[in-house]
Design an enzyme around this catalytic site. Structure first.
Site, PDB file in Angstrom:
ATOM      1  N   LYS A  58      15.627  26.136 -36.104  1.00 19.18           N
ATOM      2  CA  LYS A  58      17.065  26.190 -36.358  1.00 19.18           C
ATOM      3  C   LYS A  58      17.509  27.617 -36.679  1.00 19.18           C
ATOM      4  CE  LYS A  58      17.905  21.388 -37.629  1.00 19.18           C
ATOM      5  NZ  LYS A  58      18.363  20.438 -38.655  1.00 19.18           N
TER       6      LYS A  58
ATOM      7  N   LYS B 202      13.075  16.812 -23.384  1.00 15.60           N
ATOM      8  CA  LYS B 202      13.364  15.557 -24.071  1.00 15.60           C
ATOM      9  C   LYS B 202      14.827  15.175 -23.889  1.00 15.60           C
ATOM     10  CE  LYS B 202      12.863  14.495 -28.640  1.00 15.60           C
ATOM     11  NZ  LYS B 202      12.394  14.605 -30.025  1.00 15.60           N
TER      12      LYS B 202
ATOM     13  N   LYS C 131      21.320  14.910 -26.718  1.00 15.76           N
ATOM     14  CA  LYS C 131      22.785  14.876 -26.587  1.00 15.76           C
ATOM     15  C   LYS C 131      23.339  16.252 -26.244  1.00 15.76           C
ATOM     16  CE  LYS C 131      24.000  15.701 -31.357  1.00 15.76           C
ATOM     17  NZ  LYS C 131      25.155  16.576 -31.534  1.00 15.76           N
TER      18      LYS C 131
END
Ligand code: TRP
Length: 326
Positions: A112, A193, A196
């Site tokens: 992140k 993967k 969204k």
């Protein structure tokens, strides 16, 4: 005695079939023979840049879609993390026994930090401590999560041990529980993967049958079965979905056709799209009905927070006593 289960749900605004198979489905199953706590973790969600105007809707939608998929407020305690202030209170205390070195090695923090170069704040760094507090507040011993969260659960276990050896036996041993469901790959790019954040990669739990068909028909495959060539990742992904959503004989039929080289991918896709649509229709309809009854949803969440808090308060009293906070 039934084990106590805790898991956290990110209010990210969209839930796809990968999330459903990988997480929600096993939470739903656990409810029948475990004492379950599921929290919509809004305090975690604000550690990366976000839109405060969208947050209430995302939180509400997360509750709706998870309830529609089978999380049952009559069986489990379902609540919003920020409604139970003991989460941050315990997190502060656990801060004081967590080595900074451990936090700086967390894979999710490193990822992140790379993704949000501008917005790296102390909250993002301390995120795993809040997660440990979530779990330990209820003395949960079983934490159903995805592979990417195992490191955080191991840290939780180490924090609990450190607390126990420093201040006296308080917290039980925590164990992650991984789903056996396969990793569902992006329909548009089966090397990644399903996510969204990749457009065209996913089927949302609330997508219409038409949208589902469109996404499946567009999905990436290959030019067909070839002798001595292993199955391509795209078609393997569709077969995986078929195993989850279609009856076993339908899966077997297409599998044999693949082996014989007579398969028509367009037919497989059509059947798969229908079976996914059939499986998701009850969820989509339940979500539509819940969305029309916001009072019911908010009341259940408030009741959940109330139940959670009665346990959280007891743990906090015990923890403060042990730590010498009078
Ligand atoms: N970090 C988890 C995730 O990103 C969400 C989460 C927060 C969680 N608190 C938790 C998961 C406690 C399990 C237990 O998916």
């Amino acid at each position: 005695m039934a084990r106590r289960v805790f898991s956290g749900i990110q209010p990210t605004g969209l839930v796809h079939i990968g999330n459903y198979l990988g997480a929600i489905k096993q939470w739903v199953d656990l409810q029948y023979d475990h004492e379950c706590f599921f929290s919509i973790v809004d305090y975690h969600a604000i550690t990366v840049p976000y839109d405060p105007k969208q947050m209430p809707k995302n939180t509400f939608d997360a509750a709706v879609v998870n309830m529609a998929a089978g999380l049952d407020p009559n069986k489990s305690t379902i609540f919003i993390q920020s409604h139970v202030p003991q989460h941050t209170e315990l997190a502060w205390l656990l801060n004081t026994i967590t080595p900074m070195g451990r936090l700086s090695h967390m894979t999710q923090f490193k990822e992140k930090s790379r993704m949000f170069r501008e917005g790296i704040n102390a909250g993002l760094f301390n995120y795993p401590i809040l997660q440990a507090a979530d779990i330990l507040l209820y003395k949960a011993t079983l934490v159903p999560v995805g592979e990417d969260q195992v490191q955080h659960i191991e840290l939780t276990r180490d924090i609990a041990r450190k607390f126990n050896t420093t201040f006296g036996e308080t917290f039980p041993e925590v164990e992650p529980r991984l789903s056996e469901a396969p990793r569902i790959m992006a329909l548009s790019d089966p090397t990644k993967k399903m996510s969204k954040s990749i457009p065209g990669s996913y089927i949302a739990l609330t997508d219409s049958p038409e949208k589902i068909k469109e996404q499946i028909m567009k999905s990436v495959t290959d030019s067909g079965p070839q002798k001595d060539v292993p199955m391509g990742a795209g078609i393997a992904n569709l077969f995986m979905l078929m195993q989850e959503f279609s009856p076993p004989d339908v899966y077997q039929r297409f599998r044999s056709q693949y082996d014989e080289g007579t398969i028509k991918y367009s037919e497989l896709k059509k059947t798969l799209a229908e079976d996914i649509a059939n499986a998701l229709t009850p969820i989509r309809e339940a979500a539509q009905n819940l969305a029309k009854r916001p009072d019911y949803v908010y009341d259940s969440l408030r009741e959940g927070a109330h139940k959670a808090q009665s346990i959280a308060k007891r743990t906090m009293a015990e923890v403060k006593l042990r730590m010498g906070l009078i």
